[in-house]
Design an enzyme around this catalytic site. Structure first.
Site, PDB file in Angstrom:
ATOM      1  N   ASP A  99     -33.170 -34.487  17.308  1.00  0.00           N
ATOM      2  CA  ASP A  99     -32.926 -33.108  16.923  1.00  0.00           C
ATOM      3  C   ASP A  99     -32.208 -33.116  15.578  1.00  0.00           C
ATOM      4  O   ASP A  99     -31.257 -33.879  15.399  1.00  0.00           O
ATOM      5  CB  ASP A  99     -32.026 -32.458  17.993  1.00  0.00           C
ATOM      6  CG  ASP A  99     -32.525 -31.101  18.417  1.00  0.00           C
ATOM      7  OD1 ASP A  99     -32.487 -30.183  17.590  1.00  0.00           O
ATOM      8  OD2 ASP A  99     -32.940 -30.967  19.591  1.00  0.00           O
ATOM      9  N   ASP A 206     -33.802 -27.741  14.215  1.00  0.00           N
ATOM     10  CA  ASP A 206     -33.098 -26.595  14.790  1.00  0.00           C
ATOM     11  C   ASP A 206     -33.049 -25.424  13.802  1.00  0.00           C
ATOM     12  O   ASP A 206     -32.755 -25.627  12.623  1.00  0.00           O
ATOM     13  CB  ASP A 206     -31.667 -27.050  15.127  1.00  0.00           C
ATOM     14  CG  ASP A 206     -30.932 -26.095  16.041  1.00  0.00           C
ATOM     15  OD1 ASP A 206     -31.418 -25.878  17.170  1.00  0.00           O
ATOM     16  OD2 ASP A 206     -29.885 -25.565  15.633  1.00  0.00           O
ATOM     17  N   GLU A 264     -37.993 -24.850  14.659  1.00  0.00           N
ATOM     18  CA  GLU A 264     -37.832 -23.613  15.434  1.00  0.00           C
ATOM     19  C   GLU A 264     -38.013 -22.434  14.491  1.00  0.00           C
ATOM     20  O   GLU A 264     -37.318 -22.349  13.475  1.00  0.00           O
ATOM     21  CB  GLU A 264     -36.399 -23.516  15.942  1.00  0.00           C
ATOM     22  CG  GLU A 264     -36.112 -24.133  17.254  1.00  0.00           C
ATOM     23  CD  GLU A 264     -34.791 -23.556  17.770  1.00  0.00           C
ATOM     24  OE1 GLU A 264     -34.804 -23.004  18.870  1.00  0.00           O
ATOM     25  OE2 GLU A 264     -33.766 -23.652  17.085  1.00  0.00           O
ATOM     26  N   HIS A 339     -34.572 -26.328  26.601  1.00  0.00           N
ATOM     27  CA  HIS A 339     -33.189 -26.281  27.094  1.00  0.00           C
ATOM     28  C   HIS A 339     -32.526 -24.929  26.881  1.00  0.00           C
ATOM     29  O   HIS A 339     -31.368 -24.754  27.248  1.00  0.00           O
ATOM     30  CB  HIS A 339     -32.381 -27.361  26.377  1.00  0.00           C
ATOM     31  CG  HIS A 339     -32.277 -27.060  24.904  1.00  0.00           C
ATOM     32  ND1 HIS A 339     -33.364 -27.125  24.068  1.00  0.00           N
ATOM     33  CD2 HIS A 339     -31.245 -26.655  24.140  1.00  0.00           C
ATOM     34  CE1 HIS A 339     -32.997 -26.776  22.845  1.00  0.00           C
ATOM     35  NE2 HIS A 339     -31.705 -26.480  22.866  1.00  0.00           N
ATOM     36  N   ASP A 340     -33.214 -23.979  26.240  1.00  0.00           N
ATOM     37  CA  ASP A 340     -32.638 -22.646  26.007  1.00  0.00           C
ATOM     38  C   ASP A 340     -33.247 -21.594  26.919  1.00  0.00           C
ATOM     39  O   ASP A 340     -32.993 -20.398  26.729  1.00  0.00           O
ATOM     40  CB  ASP A 340     -32.901 -22.199  24.555  1.00  0.00           C
ATOM     41  CG  ASP A 340     -32.122 -23.009  23.522  1.00  0.00           C
ATOM     42  OD1 ASP A 340     -31.058 -23.550  23.868  1.00  0.00           O
ATOM     43  OD2 ASP A 340     -32.594 -23.086  22.369  1.00  0.00           O
TER      44      ASP A 340
HETATM   45  O1  ISL Z   1     -33.122 -16.074  18.409  1.00  0.00           O
HETATM   46  C1  ISL Z   1     -33.497 -16.823  19.236  1.00  0.00           C
HETATM   47  C2  ISL Z   1     -34.733 -16.591  20.003  1.00  0.00           C
HETATM   48  O2  ISL Z   1     -35.046 -15.270  20.044  1.00  0.00           O
HETATM   49  C3  ISL Z   1     -32.756 -17.954  19.638  1.00  0.00           C
HETATM   50  O3  ISL Z   1     -33.607 -18.704  20.423  1.00  0.00           O
HETATM   51  C4  ISL Z   1     -32.208 -18.886  18.560  1.00  0.00           C
HETATM   52  O4  ISL Z   1     -33.011 -19.017  17.499  1.00  0.00           O
HETATM   53  C5  ISL Z   1     -32.096 -20.163  19.207  1.00  0.00           C
HETATM   54  O5  ISL Z   1     -31.199 -19.982  20.248  1.00  0.00           O
HETATM   55  C6  ISL Z   1     -31.642 -21.291  18.311  1.00  0.00           C
HETATM   56  O6  ISL Z   1     -31.460 -22.344  19.179  1.00  0.00           O
HETATM   57  C7  ISL Z   1     -31.074 -23.590  18.717  1.00  0.00           C
HETATM   58  O7  ISL Z   1     -29.899 -23.542  17.947  1.00  0.00           O
HETATM   59  C8  ISL Z   1     -28.722 -23.142  18.616  1.00  0.00           C
HETATM   60  C9  ISL Z   1     -28.508 -23.871  19.933  1.00  0.00           C
HETATM   61  O8  ISL Z   1     -27.518 -23.239  20.666  1.00  0.00           O
HETATM   62  C10 ISL Z   1     -29.766 -23.946  20.761  1.00  0.00           C
HETATM   63  O9  ISL Z   1     -29.557 -24.720  21.904  1.00  0.00           O
HETATM   64  C11 ISL Z   1     -30.836 -24.509  19.888  1.00  0.00           C
HETATM   65  O10 ISL Z   1     -32.040 -24.708  20.574  1.00  0.00           O
HETATM   66  C12 ISL Z   1     -27.596 -23.401  17.678  1.00  0.00           C
HETATM   67  O11 ISL Z   1     -27.682 -24.688  17.152  1.00  0.00           O
END
Ligand code: ISL
Length: 574
Positions: A99, A206, A264, A339-340
């Site tokens: 990551d 990320d 992402e 994981h989210d």
């Molecule tokens: O806005 C979002 C989706 O509609 C969120 O998903 C956001 O973009 C996302 O949570 C970003 O996630 C990543 O970065 C975060 C971390 O907490 C997450 O676990 C990770 O996947 C901050 O680093």
């Protein structure tokens, strides 16, 4: 002709290091634990392993707050363990990606410590500092009204140097200033080159579209007049220098290696815009995660104010991103867990004891028939489900859910109705559901740990029913079905991975029928998203004889007119 590239045909398996396998009995998963499961992963049919952040971190956001890019979080192991993991993956013909979290660091990172030490420090400008605004009555106010992802303002006041710093996520996650070339150089060296030179094959990147925020940082439009902080994604996603930064990242680092990047890309609905990131001619990212499918059912303004969703909407977003590659030089991804997110069985189908296996298999069938690079999240292959609804809020650990729960309880003075509503949202959408310990067997703590005091996160009540050891020898298990589907995906890779997608009967709220075509080859995928039998309507547009390739129901020969509850079938059309 589609280019055959390893990261297009490969299936990625995401590992959340804290929750996969504990090898030393401290209640936390670790790298040696992952290494001990490498044959299990290979045997499942995986080509690429992605590990969520295993870097040194104070763990305010489970490792997405990095204190040192060049160190491993001690409970997980050390840098040498990653070198072993790379070697073990490569030995088995698999790749390993890490990551890359470089929108922000931890506030305990040396860079930030220096930055906050004085306005004159050379690293002051490595983060985003701004003076306060003052209201007419002299009250100090943050530079703008942006709401952070984890509730509250995106600005934190620093008493010593009398300025605010920006944090789109937690206050312990200050945003790096990508405008500064020295910062970018340090990121490339420390977070990227350090690991690529050790043989790592690329990165999941990320929050990749948030690096460039522009210089001005104006207020976001007011969506919720009752409060000061406003949802502000539109203000900081896809900023003016985004594409320039990514091109530079490629020229400076990535192009020297045979790497993959998957970024992402939240809050980017336009296909044209996504194409700017992933078009292969203008090399920026290999592919991205587009969030439409996992955003189904989330509240529009506040995520945990869950809203009902319709199958027709799911079909529409799947169709949009499945068709994305047609006539373009871009590539797409297929995923429904990470994981989210809550577990897919609980979110999209039915996690009752009667239906959860059947629906887990149907989702496996659906995902394995999708065009693009497929991502599978740990535990998805055994049909793990959301935490039991009986668990109180005190069992949840995630900063995002707890932050929102706290905000609502403060704002409503603990109104039971409001809190019950938030709890319902968390039970469905909470990030913790995916972070429960992996269920390996039916021994205490699901065989995840032999720590006397248990795992860092409570083990699911159902671990004796849903676990790897139980499913491995059972040819009818969810796990065996995933293996079968993953190997079928390889066997029919033209159709499944590279085929063009067509959805039929898009308004039907019970069944999802789509076709995949590659040259002369064609298949039809039919899925029943309900507990009742549904008629399988063969699309008028498709002529030919239907030959059943696979069904998730055992004794079906394909001639049946009705799809059973949560049944999925693939037919070859000949
Ligand atoms: O806005 C979002 C989706 O509609 C969120 O998903 C956001 O973009 C996302 O949570 C970003 O996630 C990543 O970065 C975060 C971390 O907490 C997450 O676990 C990770 O996947 C901050 O680093």
């Amino acid at each position: 002709v589609t280019e055959r590239i390893w990261w297009k045909d490969g299936v990625v398996y995401q590992i959340y290091p804290s929750s996969y396998k504990d090898s030393n009995g401290d209640g936390w998963g670790d790298l040696p634990g992952i290494i001990s499961k490498i044959d299990y992963i290979k045997d499942l049919g995986i080509d690429i392993v992605w590990i969520s952040p295993m870097y040194d971190s104070p763990q305010h956001d489970m490792g997405y707050d990095i204190r040192n890019y060049e160190k491993v979080y001690a409970p997980y192991g050390e840098v040498a363990d990653i070198e072993i993991l790379v070697a073990e993956c490569h030995k088995r013909g698999m790749k390993l990606i890490l990551d890359l979290v470089v929108n922000h660091t931890s506030d305990e990172h040396e860079w930030f410590k220096e930055s906050r030490s004085s306005k004159l420090n050379p690293k002051r400008d490595w983060y985003i500092w701004r003076p306060a605004r003052y209201a007419d009555d002299g009250t100090r106010m943050p530079p703008n009204n942006w709401l952070s992802f984890f509730s509250g303002s995106t600005w934190e006041w620093d008493e010593d140097t009398q300025e605010y710093y920006l944090h789109l996520f937690a206050k312990q996650q200050p945003d790096l200033n990508w405008e500064n070339p020295a910062t970018r150089r340090a990121i490339y060296d420390s977070a990227m080159e350090f690991w690529l030179s050790k043989g790592v094959d690329g990165f999941r990147v990320d929050t990749v579209n948030m690096y460039s925020k522009g210089e001005h940082l104006p207020d976001a439009p007011i969506v919720d007049p009752a409060v000061f902080e406003q949802p502000a994604h539109g203000m900081f996603c896809n900023g003016p220098r985004m594409h320039e930064f990514l091109r530079e990242m490629n020229t400076e680092v990535l192009n020297k290696y045979d790497t993959v990047t998957v970024g992402e890309l939240p809050h980017t609905p336009s296909t044209d815009h996504v194409l700017r990131y992933v078009g292969s001619r203008d090399k920026q990212l290999s592919m991205v995660f587009q969030f439409d499918i996992v955003d189904l059912g989330m509240g529009k303004t506040y995520k945990y104010e869950a809203e009902p969703w319709k199958l027709s909407s799911m079909k529409q977003v799947i169709s949009k991103w499945q068709s994305f590659i047609e006539g373009t030089d871009g590539w797409t991804t297929a995923f429904c867990e990470n994981h989210d997110q809550g577990r897919s069985v609980s979110r999209y189908t039915n996690d009752s004891p009667e239906w959860r296996e059947q629906s887990a298999k149907m989702l496996a069938l659906m995902m394995c028939a999708m065009t693009g690079t497929l991502f599978v999240y740990q535990g998805q292959e055994i049909g793990m489900v959301n935490s039991p609804k009986s668990w109180p809020i005190s069992e949840y650990k995630d900063i995002e859910a707890l932050g929102y729960y706290k905000t609502v309880s403060e704002r409503t003075d603990n109104d039971p109705e409001a809190l019950a509503r938030v709890m319902k949202g968390i039970q469905l959408l909470g990030r913790d559901h995916a972070r429960l310990p992996m269920q390996w067997d039916s021994t205490p703590y699901a065989g995840f740990t032999d720590c006397k005091t248990g795992a860092w996160m409570r083990t699911h009540d159902l671990y004796k029913e849903i676990n790897v050891e139980k499913q491995l020898p059972d040819p009818r298990s969810v796990l065996s079905f995933w293996k079968k589907m993953l190997s079928m995906r390889k066997q029919y890779k033209d159709l499944f991975i590279h085929g063009s997608f067509e959805g039929y009967d898009m308004q039907n709220e019970k069944t999802f029928v789509f076709g995949k075509t590659f040259g002369k080859a064609k298949c039809i995928v039919a899925l029943n998203f309900s507990t009742e039998e549904q008629k399988l309507v063969r699309p008028r547009e498709v002529s030919g004889k239907y030959e059943l390739l696979v069904s998730n129901s055992e004794d079906v020969d394909g001639t049946e007119e009705m799809l059973r509850g949560y049944e999925g079938r693939v037919y070859l059309v000949v």
